[in-house]
Motif scaffolding. Structure first.
Motif, PDB file in Angstrom:
ATOM      1  N   GLU A  62       0.913  -1.182  -0.066  1.00 44.08           N
ATOM      2  CA  GLU A  62      -0.056  -0.512  -0.127  1.00 44.08           C
ATOM      3  C   GLU A  62       0.774   1.194   0.384  1.00 44.08           C
ATOM      4  O   GLU A  62       0.710   2.606  -1.155  1.00 44.08           O
ATOM      5  N   CYS A  63       2.260   1.642   0.775  1.00 49.28           N
ATOM      6  CA  CYS A  63       2.792   2.592   0.514  1.00 49.28           C
ATOM      7  C   CYS A  63       4.035   2.604  -0.291  1.00 49.28           C
ATOM      8  O   CYS A  63       3.558   3.578  -0.623  1.00 49.28           O
ATOM      9  N   ARG A  64       4.128   1.509  -1.297  1.00 47.03           N
ATOM     10  CA  ARG A  64       4.642   1.357  -2.369  1.00 47.03           C
ATOM     11  C   ARG A  64       3.611   2.175  -3.504  1.00 47.03           C
ATOM     12  O   ARG A  64       3.583   3.310  -4.448  1.00 47.03           O
ATOM     13  N   THR A  65       2.525   1.987  -3.782  1.00 51.37           N
ATOM     14  CA  THR A  65       1.380   2.817  -4.417  1.00 51.37           C
ATOM     15  C   THR A  65       1.425   3.946  -4.107  1.00 51.37           C
ATOM     16  O   THR A  65       1.627   4.315  -5.147  1.00 51.37           O
ATOM     17  N   VAL A  66       1.457   4.672  -2.768  1.00 54.05           N
ATOM     18  CA  VAL A  66       1.611   5.932  -2.955  1.00 54.05           C
ATOM     19  C   VAL A  66       2.480   6.383  -3.085  1.00 54.05           C
ATOM     20  O   VAL A  66       3.018   7.895  -3.957  1.00 54.05           O
ATOM     21  N   CYS A  67       3.733   5.597  -2.817  1.00 54.08           N
ATOM     22  CA  CYS A  67       5.611   6.158  -3.199  1.00 54.08           C
ATOM     23  C   CYS A  67       5.778   6.752  -4.298  1.00 54.08           C
ATOM     24  O   CYS A  67       5.860   7.023  -5.047  1.00 54.08           O
ATOM     25  N   GLN A  68       4.711   5.301  -5.589  1.00 54.66           N
ATOM     26  CA  GLN A  68       5.133   5.339  -6.810  1.00 54.66           C
ATOM     27  C   GLN A  68       4.464   6.419  -7.691  1.00 54.66           C
ATOM     28  O   GLN A  68       5.123   7.500  -8.340  1.00 54.66           O
ATOM     29  N   SER A  69       3.027   7.078  -7.140  1.00 54.21           N
ATOM     30  CA  SER A  69       2.742   8.345  -7.592  1.00 54.21           C
ATOM     31  C   SER A  69       3.527   9.403  -6.972  1.00 54.21           C
ATOM     32  O   SER A  69       2.975  10.414  -8.211  1.00 54.21           O
ATOM     33  N   ILE A  70       3.978   9.148  -5.928  1.00 58.57           N
ATOM     34  CA  ILE A  70       4.081  10.490  -5.662  1.00 58.57           C
ATOM     35  C   ILE A  70       5.708  11.142  -7.065  1.00 58.57           C
ATOM     36  O   ILE A  70       5.551  12.265  -7.591  1.00 58.57           O
ATOM     37  N   VAL A  71       5.940   9.219  -6.763  1.00 58.22           N
ATOM     38  CA  VAL A  71       7.502   9.961  -7.588  1.00 58.22           C
ATOM     39  C   VAL A  71       6.817   9.628  -8.912  1.00 58.22           C
ATOM     40  O   VAL A  71       8.166  11.115 -10.012  1.00 58.22           O
ATOM     41  N   ARG A  72       6.285   9.311  -9.591  1.00 62.92           N
ATOM     42  CA  ARG A  72       5.787  10.017 -11.146  1.00 62.92           C
ATOM     43  C   ARG A  72       5.660  11.113 -11.103  1.00 62.92           C
ATOM     44  O   ARG A  72       5.360  11.430 -12.269  1.00 62.92           O
ATOM     45  N   GLN A  73       4.663  11.782 -10.136  1.00 65.60           N
ATOM     46  CA  GLN A  73       4.407  13.627 -10.367  1.00 65.60           C
ATOM     47  C   GLN A  73       4.821  14.124 -10.661  1.00 65.60           C
ATOM     48  O   GLN A  73       5.258  14.703 -10.826  1.00 65.60           O
ATOM     49  N   TYR A  74       6.165  13.742  -9.427  1.00 65.52           N
ATOM     50  CA  TYR A  74       7.037  14.785  -9.293  1.00 65.52           C
ATOM     51  C   TYR A  74       8.926  14.369  -9.397  1.00 65.52           C
ATOM     52  O   TYR A  74       9.259  14.175  -8.290  1.00 65.52           O
TER      53      TYR A  74
ATOM     54  N   THR B 108      20.872   8.814 -10.296  1.00 69.09           N
ATOM     55  CA  THR B 108      22.392   8.566  -9.793  1.00 69.09           C
ATOM     56  C   THR B 108      22.701  10.471 -10.723  1.00 69.09           C
ATOM     57  O   THR B 108      22.137  11.583 -11.132  1.00 69.09           O
ATOM     58  N   ARG B 109      24.023  10.682 -10.151  1.00 70.09           N
ATOM     59  CA  ARG B 109      24.323  12.287 -10.939  1.00 70.09           C
ATOM     60  C   ARG B 109      24.582  12.662 -11.934  1.00 70.09           C
ATOM     61  O   ARG B 109      24.113  13.221 -12.539  1.00 70.09           O
ATOM     62  N   LYS B 110      24.605  11.195 -12.421  1.00 66.10           N
ATOM     63  CA  LYS B 110      24.552  11.519 -14.232  1.00 66.10           C
ATOM     64  C   LYS B 110      22.824  11.645 -14.768  1.00 66.10           C
ATOM     65  O   LYS B 110      22.154  11.829 -15.686  1.00 66.10           O
ATOM     66  N   GLY B 111      21.745  11.175 -13.576  1.00 67.40           N
ATOM     67  CA  GLY B 111      20.156  11.241 -14.267  1.00 67.40           C
ATOM     68  C   GLY B 111      19.365   9.979 -14.358  1.00 67.40           C
ATOM     69  O   GLY B 111      18.849   9.966 -15.308  1.00 67.40           O
ATOM     70  N   ILE B 112      20.186   8.670 -14.325  1.00 65.29           N
ATOM     71  CA  ILE B 112      19.487   7.725 -14.302  1.00 65.29           C
ATOM     72  C   ILE B 112      19.296   7.150 -13.049  1.00 65.29           C
ATOM     73  O   ILE B 112      19.247   7.569 -12.441  1.00 65.29           O
ATOM     74  N   LEU B 113      17.599   6.910 -13.710  1.00 66.06           N
ATOM     75  CA  LEU B 113      16.615   6.271 -12.826  1.00 66.06           C
ATOM     76  C   LEU B 113      16.989   4.990 -12.372  1.00 66.06           C
ATOM     77  O   LEU B 113      17.628   4.179 -12.701  1.00 66.06           O
ATOM     78  N   ILE B 114      17.460   5.242 -10.027  1.00 71.06           N
ATOM     79  CA  ILE B 114      18.154   3.895 -10.245  1.00 71.06           C
ATOM     80  C   ILE B 114      16.244   3.433  -9.440  1.00 71.06           C
ATOM     81  O   ILE B 114      15.653   3.875  -8.589  1.00 71.06           O
ATOM     82  N   ALA B 115      15.963   1.723 -10.462  1.00 67.41           N
ATOM     83  CA  ALA B 115      15.399   0.894  -9.564  1.00 67.41           C
ATOM     84  C   ALA B 115      14.125   1.070  -9.191  1.00 67.41           C
ATOM     85  O   ALA B 115      13.163   0.990  -7.883  1.00 67.41           O
TER      86      ALA B 115
END
Length: 112
Positions: free
Chosen positions: A42-54, A62-69
């Motif tokens: 349930e927390c994962r769903t909330v966190c995923q939506s926050i990261v998708r929006q912002y 990473t410092r190069k702008g590559i998304l990690i996991a």
């Protein structure tokens, strides 16, 4: 949300760790209104939506702008840790109340 978080999101920059912790406190308080001990999924769903929006403000990169996991693991860990820390005192209080009432666990027979 605190004004500093809103400014960071609108400017597309990462909030300081102090304001990120404050945001997690507010977020967990809102999550707990619906369920006192939310599951990790349930927390994962909330966190995923926050990261998708912002993504510029909250994604793990990473410092190069590559998304990690997926970009939401650190946020998920902080949210879940906050929920567990808040709930931790509940078991202790329940045990304390039971010990005062004298309705503690019964001991089994011992070897003689």
């Amino acid at each position: 949300m605190p004004q500093e978080i809103v400014l960071a999101i609108t400017n597309g920059r990462r909030p300081s760790s102090k304001w990120r912790r404050q945001m997690i406190r507010v977020l967990v308080d809102e999550i707990r209104k619906h369920n006192a001990n939310s599951s990790r999924s349930e927390c994962r769903t909330v966190c995923q939506s926050i990261v998708r929006q912002y993504p510029q403000s909250f994604a793990d990169m990473t410092r190069k702008g590559i998304l990690i996991a997926g970009g939401f693991n650190s946020l998920l860990q902080q949210v879940k840790a906050r929920i567990e820390n808040i709930n931790r005192g509940g078991l202790y209080r329940q045990r304390l109340i039971k010990s005062r009432d004298g309705a503690g666990p019964q001991r089994g027979p011992t070897d003689a």
